[in-house]
Motif scaffolding. Structure first.
Motif, PDB file in Angstrom:
ATOM      1  N   LEU A  71     -45.808  21.585  53.192  1.00  0.00           N
ATOM      2  CA  LEU A  71     -44.642  21.277  52.367  1.00  0.00           C
ATOM      3  C   LEU A  71     -44.188  22.508  51.582  1.00  0.00           C
ATOM      4  CD1 LEU A  71     -45.503  17.709  51.060  1.00  0.00           C
ATOM      5  CD2 LEU A  71     -43.674  18.344  52.638  1.00  0.00           C
ATOM      6  N   ASN A  72     -45.127  23.278  51.054  1.00  0.00           N
ATOM      7  CA  ASN A  72     -44.757  24.497  50.327  1.00  0.00           C
ATOM      8  C   ASN A  72     -43.995  25.462  51.223  1.00  0.00           C
ATOM      9  OD1 ASN A  72     -45.692  24.019  47.699  1.00  0.00           O
ATOM     10  ND2 ASN A  72     -47.779  24.530  48.289  1.00  0.00           N
ATOM     11  N   VAL A  73     -44.465  25.647  52.446  1.00  0.00           N
ATOM     12  CA  VAL A  73     -43.792  26.552  53.382  1.00  0.00           C
ATOM     13  C   VAL A  73     -42.400  26.027  53.719  1.00  0.00           C
ATOM     14  CG1 VAL A  73     -43.830  27.474  55.734  1.00  0.00           C
ATOM     15  CG2 VAL A  73     -45.926  27.483  54.351  1.00  0.00           C
ATOM     16  N   LEU A  74     -42.290  24.732  54.045  1.00  0.00           N
ATOM     17  CA  LEU A  74     -40.999  24.160  54.432  1.00  0.00           C
ATOM     18  C   LEU A  74     -39.998  24.187  53.287  1.00  0.00           C
ATOM     19  CD1 LEU A  74     -42.206  21.144  56.592  1.00  0.00           C
ATOM     20  CD2 LEU A  74     -41.266  23.330  57.386  1.00  0.00           C
ATOM     21  N   ILE A  75     -40.454  23.866  52.080  1.00  0.00           N
ATOM     22  CA  ILE A  75     -39.560  23.893  50.923  1.00  0.00           C
ATOM     23  C   ILE A  75     -39.120  25.313  50.638  1.00  0.00           C
ATOM     24  CG2 ILE A  75     -39.420  23.489  48.429  1.00  0.00           C
ATOM     25  CD1 ILE A  75     -41.279  21.027  48.933  1.00  0.00           C
ATOM     26  N   ASP A  76     -40.024  26.260  50.747  1.00  0.00           N
ATOM     27  CA  ASP A  76     -39.668  27.664  50.549  1.00  0.00           C
ATOM     28  C   ASP A  76     -38.637  28.112  51.579  1.00  0.00           C
ATOM     29  OD1 ASP A  76     -40.035  30.218  49.188  1.00  0.00           O
ATOM     30  OD2 ASP A  76     -40.990  30.877  51.060  1.00  0.00           O
ATOM     31  N   ARG A  77     -38.823  27.721  52.842  1.00  0.00           N
ATOM     32  CA  ARG A  77     -37.872  28.085  53.900  1.00  0.00           C
ATOM     33  C   ARG A  77     -36.487  27.484  53.660  1.00  0.00           C
ATOM     34  NH1 ARG A  77     -40.850  27.509  59.760  1.00  0.00           N
ATOM     35  NH2 ARG A  77     -42.424  29.123  59.448  1.00  0.00           N
ATOM     36  N   SER A  78     -36.446  26.340  52.999  1.00  0.00           N
ATOM     37  CA  SER A  78     -35.160  25.677  52.783  1.00  0.00           C
ATOM     38  C   SER A  78     -34.453  26.171  51.524  1.00  0.00           C
ATOM     39  CB  SER A  78     -35.347  24.160  52.699  1.00  0.00           C
ATOM     40  OG  SER A  78     -35.995  23.824  51.488  1.00  0.00           O
TER      41      SER A  78
END
Length: 62
Positions: free
Chosen positions: A13-20
């Motif tokens: 989730l941290n990676v995906l939120i950062d990417r978004s």
């Protein structure tokens, strides 16, 4: 891999939120639909290990 541990899920989730861009907004309706898949058009997440990490895909239920 059939599921992610809580620690791994938080990391994903941290990676995906950062990417978004750092923020993801989810309505209560979307959240409830995801939590109660029999109530609506539920989906499930397919988790696959790759050589370099993970691949997460949404697979529509039939």
């Amino acid at each position: 891999m059939r599921y992610l541990s809580d620690v791994n899920l938080r990391a994903v989730l941290n990676v995906l939120i950062d990417r978004s861009g750092g923020t993801v907004e989810i309505s209560n309706e979307e959240l409830y639909d995801a939590m109660l898949p029999d109530h609506s058009h539920g989906e499930r997440v397919l988790i696959e290990e790759t050589e370099t990490g993970l691949r997460l895909s949404i697979v529509a239920r039939r």
